[in-house]
Scaffold this motif. Sequence first.
Motif, PDB file in Angstrom:
ATOM      1  N   ASP A   1       0.828  -1.210   0.000  1.00 20.60           N
ATOM      2  CA  ASP A   1       0.000   0.000   0.000  1.00 20.60           C
ATOM      3  C   ASP A   1       0.865   1.264   0.000  1.00 20.60           C
ATOM      4  N   ALA A   2       1.875   1.273  -0.885  1.00 23.49           N
ATOM      5  CA  ALA A   2       2.837   2.390  -0.894  1.00 23.49           C
ATOM      6  C   ALA A   2       2.339   3.535  -1.761  1.00 23.49           C
ATOM      7  N   GLY A   3       3.082   4.639  -1.688  1.00 22.08           N
ATOM      8  CA  GLY A   3       2.884   5.741  -2.616  1.00 22.08           C
ATOM      9  C   GLY A   3       1.877   6.771  -2.157  1.00 22.08           C
ATOM     10  N   PRO A   4       1.731   7.835  -2.979  1.00 29.19           N
ATOM     11  CA  PRO A   4       0.857   8.943  -2.590  1.00 29.19           C
ATOM     12  C   PRO A   4      -0.582   8.515  -2.312  1.00 29.19           C
ATOM     13  N   CYS A   5      -1.068   7.474  -2.966  1.00 26.19           N
ATOM     14  CA  CYS A   5      -2.478   7.093  -2.788  1.00 26.19           C
ATOM     15  C   CYS A   5      -2.694   6.039  -1.701  1.00 26.19           C
ATOM     16  N   SER A   6      -1.722   5.878  -0.807  1.00 29.35           N
ATOM     17  CA  SER A   6      -1.876   4.892   0.267  1.00 29.35           C
ATOM     18  C   SER A   6      -3.101   5.197   1.123  1.00 29.35           C
ATOM     19  N   ARG A   7      -3.793   4.159   1.516  1.00 34.15           N
ATOM     20  CA  ARG A   7      -4.970   4.332   2.386  1.00 34.15           C
ATOM     21  C   ARG A   7      -4.634   4.062   3.841  1.00 34.15           C
ATOM     22  N   TRP A   8      -3.627   3.184   4.075  1.00 37.25           N
ATOM     23  CA  TRP A   8      -3.411   2.710   5.441  1.00 37.25           C
ATOM     24  C   TRP A   8      -2.195   3.330   6.116  1.00 37.25           C
ATOM     25  N   ARG A   9      -1.266   3.851   5.318  1.00 33.68           N
ATOM     26  CA  ARG A   9      -0.047   4.373   5.951  1.00 33.68           C
ATOM     27  C   ARG A   9      -0.302   5.722   6.617  1.00 33.68           C
ATOM     28  N   GLN A  10       0.452   5.960   7.725  1.00 33.28           N
ATOM     29  CA  GLN A  10       0.383   7.289   8.349  1.00 33.28           C
ATOM     30  C   GLN A  10       1.765   7.949   8.452  1.00 33.28           C
ATOM     31  N   THR A  11       2.836   7.133   8.303  1.00 31.21           N
ATOM     32  CA  THR A  11       4.197   7.659   8.460  1.00 31.21           C
ATOM     33  C   THR A  11       5.096   7.007   7.415  1.00 31.21           C
ATOM     34  N   GLU A  12       6.081   7.768   6.936  1.00 31.52           N
ATOM     35  CA  GLU A  12       7.161   7.190   6.133  1.00 31.52           C
ATOM     36  C   GLU A  12       8.450   7.356   6.929  1.00 31.52           C
ATOM     37  N   TYR A  13       9.433   6.502   6.652  1.00 28.52           N
ATOM     38  CA  TYR A  13      10.693   6.535   7.401  1.00 28.52           C
ATOM     39  C   TYR A  13      11.878   6.676   6.458  1.00 28.52           C
ATOM     40  N   ILE A  14      12.869   7.430   6.930  1.00 32.44           N
ATOM     41  CA  ILE A  14      14.170   7.486   6.264  1.00 32.44           C
ATOM     42  C   ILE A  14      15.219   7.235   7.340  1.00 32.44           C
ATOM     43  N   VAL A  15      16.154   6.350   7.050  1.00 32.24           N
ATOM     44  CA  VAL A  15      17.143   5.963   8.060  1.00 32.24           C
ATOM     45  C   VAL A  15      18.467   6.673   7.782  1.00 32.24           C
ATOM     46  N   GLU A  16      19.041   7.208   8.842  1.00 34.59           N
ATOM     47  CA  GLU A  16      20.358   7.869   8.745  1.00 34.59           C
ATOM     48  C   GLU A  16      21.394   6.848   8.256  1.00 34.59           C
ATOM     49  N   LEU A  17      22.197   7.238   7.273  1.00 34.52           N
ATOM     50  CA  LEU A  17      23.108   6.287   6.625  1.00 34.52           C
ATOM     51  C   LEU A  17      24.097   5.645   7.605  1.00 34.52           C
ATOM     52  N   ASP A  18      24.773   6.460   8.416  1.00 36.10           N
ATOM     53  CA  ASP A  18      25.793   5.893   9.314  1.00 36.10           C
ATOM     54  C   ASP A  18      25.170   4.935  10.323  1.00 36.10           C
ATOM     55  N   TYR A  19      23.970   5.271  10.759  1.00 36.34           N
ATOM     56  CA  TYR A  19      23.277   4.401  11.723  1.00 36.34           C
ATOM     57  C   TYR A  19      22.940   3.053  11.071  1.00 36.34           C
ATOM     58  N   LEU A  20      22.468   3.123   9.825  1.00 36.58           N
ATOM     59  CA  LEU A  20      22.146   1.893   9.085  1.00 36.58           C
ATOM     60  C   LEU A  20      23.399   1.032   8.919  1.00 36.58           C
ATOM     61  N   LEU A  21      24.505   1.677   8.572  1.00 36.28           N
ATOM     62  CA  LEU A  21      25.757   0.933   8.358  1.00 36.28           C
ATOM     63  C   LEU A  21      26.252   0.298   9.653  1.00 36.28           C
ATOM     64  N   SER A  22      26.063   0.989  10.789  1.00 33.25           N
ATOM     65  CA  SER A  22      26.562   0.403  12.039  1.00 33.25           C
ATOM     66  C   SER A  22      25.717  -0.823  12.415  1.00 33.25           C
ATOM     67  N   THR A  23      24.421  -0.782  12.125  1.00 38.38           N
ATOM     68  CA  THR A  23      23.590  -1.973  12.387  1.00 38.38           C
ATOM     69  C   THR A  23      23.995  -3.119  11.457  1.00 38.38           C
ATOM     70  N   ILE A  24      24.238  -2.805  10.194  1.00 33.54           N
ATOM     71  CA  ILE A  24      24.649  -3.842   9.229  1.00 33.54           C
ATOM     72  C   ILE A  24      25.955  -4.483   9.697  1.00 33.54           C
ATOM     73  N   ARG A  25      26.880  -3.641  10.185  1.00 34.25           N
ATOM     74  CA  ARG A  25      28.174  -4.150  10.677  1.00 34.25           C
ATOM     75  C   ARG A  25      27.942  -5.153  11.806  1.00 34.25           C
ATOM     76  N   THR A  26      27.052  -4.797  12.737  1.00 35.43           N
ATOM     77  CA  THR A  26      26.759  -5.677  13.881  1.00 35.43           C
ATOM     78  C   THR A  26      26.152  -7.000  13.405  1.00 35.43           C
ATOM     79  N   VAL A  27      25.206  -6.914  12.480  1.00 31.01           N
ATOM     80  CA  VAL A  27      24.534  -8.128  11.991  1.00 31.01           C
ATOM     81  C   VAL A  27      25.538  -9.022  11.247  1.00 31.01           C
TER      82      VAL A  27
END
Length: 338
Positions: A53-79
């Motif tokens: 249900d993505a995109g401008p015409c979504s009926r159910w979504r209320q929030t979109e997320y963007i993840v900070e790059l360095d934070y994402l990379l540190s989680t990937i490193r841990t995993v």
Amino acid sequence: MPCTNRPIYNVTQDSEIPLIGCISFGVIDRGTNVLQIRPTSICVLSCIFCSTDAGPCSRWRQTEYIVELDYLLSTIRTVLKIKNSNKMEAHIDTVGDPLTYPKIVDLVHKLSEFPEFKVISLQTHGVLLNDKLIDELAEAGLSRINLSIDALDENLSKKLSGTETYDISRIISIAEYISLSPIDLLIAPVWVPGLNDHEIPRIIRFAKQIGAGKHWPPLGIQKYEAHKFGRKPPKVKPMTWYKFYNSLRALERKFKVKLVLKPSDFNIFKLPSIPIPFKRFEKVKMKVVGPGWLKGEKIAVARNRTITIVNAENIPIGTTVYARIIRVKHNIFIAKLE
Ligand code: SF4
């Protein structure tokens, strides 16, 4: 209902929201050598069959997320430390389109610097691609683009994308450009029975003609499924798996191309999953930290995982609650307040 944009929540290191546990952002480990990387949830299309249900015409979504790059990379490193394999694939897929991530080239470049990742792949409908971006992604180390093309017919492709400005002739040029680049191309239509049956053979012919799939199969035809919160085109009944695979086999014979795919076609194998810190039906104390992805939801944190509470409309952010975990599969957690 009018199509609108939703607020974007930036998931940063300071937000203290773990990047494991939520389907809509972060990192997902499904117990194989593939990590799904989800840096954004945003999409610019509103495909009429979209399972998320993505995109401008979504009926159910209320929030979109963007993840900070360095934070994402540190989680990937841990995993990656836990997975302990040097045959990993980073698959940037998302519940929207990864190309909406402002730092997508940097992300691919940084992923390519992890010696554990042998393959970096990305799933997109391609509307945000252009020749320059393809060159940059190739330079950054992207191995494969899974490009969704659901119809070659101009009007039908517009209809399926739910977007008046969708221009299939541009996407065709983009597919041709990728096929000539160092990036491998896999064309991945969703087969929506009754809507694009006649397009599937055309798409197969097109994939063969432009030389898609140099290292991996050229096509990954996906079966349309009706999801609870996904979009369901009227009068469309999903095919049974039996009929779907039979149809693919018939097309394989006709076009002499591989269409029934197995994990081994992509060198995917099972690999122990990172620890799952909750048991199903366990009651857990958690801190509510942010808005949920879908209406009525909030996200909460406990034991270094993010948990989606589905019935938390009236629960203020910042409070601590007890909720029952009702889903734990693949380290994706859903909880309910009792
Ligand atoms: S199917 Fe993909 S491109 Fe289409 S609306 Fe959904 S997420 Fe966006």
